[in-house]
Scaffold this active site. Sequence first.
Site, PDB file in Angstrom:
ATOM      1  N   LYS A   1       8.004  -0.301   1.332  1.00 50.29           N
ATOM      2  CA  LYS A   1       7.632  -1.582   0.719  1.00 50.29           C
ATOM      3  C   LYS A   1       8.858  -2.420   0.395  1.00 50.29           C
ATOM      4  O   LYS A   1       8.818  -3.638   0.465  1.00 50.29           O
ATOM      5  CB  LYS A   1       6.792  -1.368  -0.546  1.00 50.29           C
ATOM      6  CG  LYS A   1       5.351  -1.041  -0.229  1.00 50.29           C
ATOM      7  CD  LYS A   1       4.425  -1.366  -1.392  1.00 50.29           C
ATOM      8  CE  LYS A   1       2.981  -1.095  -1.025  1.00 50.29           C
ATOM      9  NZ  LYS A   1       2.102  -1.062  -2.184  1.00 50.29           N
TER      10      LYS A   1
ATOM     11  N   LYS B   1       0.481   3.620  10.189  1.00 48.75           N
ATOM     12  CA  LYS B   1      -0.738   3.753   9.374  1.00 48.75           C
ATOM     13  C   LYS B   1      -1.556   2.460   9.405  1.00 48.75           C
ATOM     14  O   LYS B   1      -0.983   1.371   9.342  1.00 48.75           O
ATOM     15  CB  LYS B   1      -0.281   4.056   7.938  1.00 48.75           C
ATOM     16  CG  LYS B   1      -1.395   4.274   6.951  1.00 48.75           C
ATOM     17  CD  LYS B   1      -0.836   4.467   5.558  1.00 48.75           C
ATOM     18  CE  LYS B   1      -0.570   3.151   4.871  1.00 48.75           C
ATOM     19  NZ  LYS B   1      -0.441   3.221   3.411  1.00 48.75           N
TER      20      LYS B   1
ATOM     21  N   LYS C   1      -3.954  -2.655   5.084  1.00 54.69           N
ATOM     22  CA  LYS C   1      -4.587  -3.916   4.697  1.00 54.69           C
ATOM     23  C   LYS C   1      -3.749  -5.104   5.174  1.00 54.69           C
ATOM     24  O   LYS C   1      -4.265  -6.177   5.397  1.00 54.69           O
ATOM     25  CB  LYS C   1      -4.653  -4.013   3.169  1.00 54.69           C
ATOM     26  CG  LYS C   1      -5.486  -2.961   2.491  1.00 54.69           C
ATOM     27  CD  LYS C   1      -5.214  -2.982   0.968  1.00 54.69           C
ATOM     28  CE  LYS C   1      -5.896  -1.845   0.253  1.00 54.69           C
ATOM     29  NZ  LYS C   1      -5.138  -1.324  -0.877  1.00 54.69           N
TER      30      LYS C   1
HETATM   31  P1  TYM Z   1      -4.088   2.325  -1.646  1.00 51.15           P
HETATM   32  O1  TYM Z   1      -4.723   1.266  -2.456  1.00 51.15           O
HETATM   33  O2  TYM Z   1      -2.995   1.957  -0.725  1.00 51.15           O
HETATM   34  O3  TYM Z   1      -5.173   3.073  -0.806  1.00 51.15           O
HETATM   35  C1  TYM Z   1      -6.365   3.570  -1.391  1.00 51.15           C
HETATM   36  C2  TYM Z   1      -6.753   4.900  -0.784  1.00 51.15           C
HETATM   37  O4  TYM Z   1      -6.909   4.759   0.625  1.00 51.15           O
HETATM   38  C3  TYM Z   1      -6.106   5.716   1.292  1.00 51.15           C
HETATM   39  N1  TYM Z   1      -5.628   5.122   2.544  1.00 51.15           N
HETATM   40  C4  TYM Z   1      -5.780   5.679   3.734  1.00 51.15           C
HETATM   41  N2  TYM Z   1      -6.371   6.820   4.122  1.00 51.15           N
HETATM   42  C5  TYM Z   1      -6.376   7.088   5.434  1.00 51.15           C
HETATM   43  N3  TYM Z   1      -5.822   6.287   6.371  1.00 51.15           N
HETATM   44  C6  TYM Z   1      -5.224   5.145   6.033  1.00 51.15           C
HETATM   45  N4  TYM Z   1      -4.715   4.356   6.960  1.00 51.15           N
HETATM   46  C7  TYM Z   1      -5.185   4.789   4.663  1.00 51.15           C
HETATM   47  N5  TYM Z   1      -4.686   3.735   3.982  1.00 51.15           N
HETATM   48  C8  TYM Z   1      -4.963   3.958   2.688  1.00 51.15           C
HETATM   49  C9  TYM Z   1      -4.973   6.016   0.326  1.00 51.15           C
HETATM   50  O5  TYM Z   1      -4.381   7.267   0.594  1.00 51.15           O
HETATM   51  C10 TYM Z   1      -5.680   5.974  -0.988  1.00 51.15           C
HETATM   52  O6  TYM Z   1      -6.320   7.208  -1.248  1.00 51.15           O
HETATM   53  N6  TYM Z   1      -1.154   4.487  -5.032  1.00 51.15           N
HETATM   54  C11 TYM Z   1      -2.492   4.413  -4.524  1.00 51.15           C
HETATM   55  C12 TYM Z   1      -3.489   3.930  -5.557  1.00 51.15           C
HETATM   56  C13 TYM Z   1      -3.466   4.718  -6.818  1.00 51.15           C
HETATM   57  C14 TYM Z   1      -4.022   6.009  -7.018  1.00 51.15           C
HETATM   58  C15 TYM Z   1      -3.772   6.310  -8.380  1.00 51.15           C
HETATM   59  C16 TYM Z   1      -4.668   6.918  -6.178  1.00 51.15           C
HETATM   60  C17 TYM Z   1      -2.947   4.302  -8.003  1.00 51.15           C
HETATM   61  N7  TYM Z   1      -3.140   5.270  -8.931  1.00 51.15           N
HETATM   62  C18 TYM Z   1      -4.171   7.542  -8.935  1.00 51.15           C
HETATM   63  C19 TYM Z   1      -5.079   8.126  -6.753  1.00 51.15           C
HETATM   64  C20 TYM Z   1      -4.822   8.432  -8.089  1.00 51.15           C
HETATM   65  C21 TYM Z   1      -2.514   3.437  -3.364  1.00 51.15           C
HETATM   66  O7  TYM Z   1      -1.639   2.617  -3.212  1.00 51.15           O
HETATM   67  O8  TYM Z   1      -3.606   3.516  -2.588  1.00 51.15           O
END
Ligand code: TYM
Length: 328
Positions: free
Chosen positions: A113, A195, A198
């Site tokens: 990032k 990956k 979004k």
């Molecule tokens: P975030 O918002 O980027 O993504 C949300 C969830 O989607 C999963 N994910 C994916 N899984 C498979 N393939 C992909 N291409 C893909 N892109 C995203 C992520 O692994 C995630 O499970 N830091 C976290 C958010 C967060 C969180 C937490 C998660 C904040 N606090 C506490 C669990 C527990 C994040 O940026 O996810």
Amino acid sequence: MEKKRIFSGIQPSGALTIGNYLGALKNWAQLIDEYDCIFSVVDLHAITVRQDPKELNERCLGLIAQYIACGIDPEKCTIFIQSHVPAHAELSWILNCYTYMGELERMTQFKDKSSRHADNINAGLFTYPVLMAADILLYQADLVPVGHDQKQHLELCRDVAERFNRIYDDTFKIPEGYIAKMGARVMDLQNPEKKMSKSEPAGSIALLEDIASVTKKIKRAQTDSLGYVKFEEGRHGINNLISIYGAVTRKTADEIENEFQGKGYGDFKKAIAEALVAELEPIQAKYQELMNNKDYLKSVYTSGADRAREIADETIRKVHQKIGYIER
Ligand code: TYM
């Protein structure tokens, strides 16, 4: 016996993709009967990257609706918005003092990032994993269902919790990750070594994508010239399609290979598009219905925050006591 607890969250930082759905949401929906589930819209995390206030506001509500549309029934679990529970920021500060710079410097998401947002490498982006650790530890979660990209953050969370517990005795439950076999790493359809994200609409499919576009994007997905459907080292495009199809249909790679033996990529892509459309259509319809009922959505996130606050405040009390702060 008390149910084990789950915590997870998604950032309201863009349109959800099928990566978020297959890596996280779909699994959450399957766990809500068995566990005490707490799911958050993690808006504090989202501002580590600049957000337009109006869009952020709309996206948070949209995310609540998408959670519910994906089968996260608020009658059976807790759904809330992170900024409605101040304990997240509080615990995050405290844990900052138990996390080393070196640990945070190793985080690949920070490196990634900060190279993509070189004009805004803020301190929040750096300490982001500490806030994530606070999210999880506040609820004494047993299990954290996430996609593969969050594995490193989860390990850091466990390390910080173990460190705190060593200094002050048992304070935090040490959480386990729950990363599904299929769908935990959905890759970009145009660039399957990256990956699905979004921020790259061309190679990704949004959960709310127009149905005709879903089919078009699957048809255009990168494959290779080998012409057979088999999960093999280095075949990024095909491996990605197998895991998308597997995650949607809950079939194993072996079953998928058998199903498409002697068939070409055209048949394979047609089946994937059909399965995906069948899965997304009802979610999209439910989403539209929910977005027409904002009062209901508000009641979900308000009562969700009430419950979340109760649990989180209990942990904050415990942490303050361990550190030696005077009781409020
Ligand atoms: P975030 O918002 O980027 O993504 C949300 C969830 O989607 C999963 N994910 C994916 N899984 C498979 N393939 C992909 N291409 C893909 N892109 C995203 C992520 O692994 C995630 O499970 N830091 C976290 C958010 C967060 C969180 C937490 C998660 C904040 N606090 C506490 C669990 C527990 C994040 O940026 O996810």
